[in-house]
Design an enzyme around this catalytic site. Sequence first.
Site, PDB file in Angstrom:
ATOM      1  CG  ASP A   1      22.477  -2.346  22.535  1.00  0.00           C
ATOM      2  OD1 ASP A   1      22.248  -3.568  22.599  1.00  0.00           O
ATOM      3  OD2 ASP A   1      23.559  -1.843  22.927  1.00  0.00           O
TER       4      ASP A   1
ATOM      5  CE  LYS B   1      27.331   1.377  32.121  1.00  0.00           C
ATOM      6  NZ  LYS B   1      28.770   1.547  32.104  1.00  0.00           N
TER       7      LYS B   1
ATOM      8  CG  ASP C   1      27.139  -9.180  17.389  1.00  0.00           C
ATOM      9  OD1 ASP C   1      27.098  -9.363  16.171  1.00  0.00           O
ATOM     10  OD2 ASP C   1      28.217  -9.037  18.009  1.00  0.00           O
TER      11      ASP C   1
ATOM     12  CG  ASP D   1      29.843   0.870  24.465  1.00  0.00           C
ATOM     13  OD1 ASP D   1      28.971   0.009  24.210  1.00  0.00           O
ATOM     14  OD2 ASP D   1      30.909   0.609  25.054  1.00  0.00           O
TER      15      ASP D   1
END
Length: 178
Positions: free
Chosen positions: A102, A45, A105, A161
């Site tokens: 997003d 998301k 990593d 988030d």
Amino acid sequence: MKEKQYVFGEILISEEQLKKRTKEIGKQITEEYKGESILAVCILKGAVLFMTDLIREIDLDVQIDFMSVSSYGASTKSSGVVRILKDLDTAIEGKNVLIIEDIVDSGLTLKYLKDYLMGRNPKSLKICTLLDKPARRSADILADYTGFEVEDQFIVGYGLDYNQMYRNIPYITCLVEK
Ligand code: IMP
Ligand code: MG
């Protein structure tokens, strides 16, 4: 054991900086794909906010689709095993696919996704990520478009988030131990 308490750190990337960089990337994509159309694939998301802002800065025919993946299972460390929770609705064969993420990593999620989608014979496949955390990279993957590099911190805001919270913060910040 007492649970760790976190507070927000400083603002790392402001709303103005997000807006400016998104505009720049949109312009670059518009120039580089000139005469072509794009299927923007948003990885749910976290990338939702970035994707909706970015596509408004792209002056081409743009379609959108969504994928949802889970890379971690129960553990907090990436295992490299990616579970597809929601696959694309669209057939991508012969299309210019642009994955919108997003943050990269470890890179394991994107590495898996890229190989997975390449198997469907898109015309091209590129990656656009808002954030890059190179310190933690373990997979051999490089985004074609990157908004900002961040340090090895836990980032929240603008879609990202912590336990499903803080996605609606309009800027990028990090969590620090109290
Ligand atoms: P990777 O497979 O390790 O590259 O995992 C990337 C995914 O982990 C991202 O798409 C995010 O959903 C999540 N993630 C990684 N770092 C952070 C962070 O600092 N804040 C929030 N989510 C993160
Ligand atoms: Mg993500």
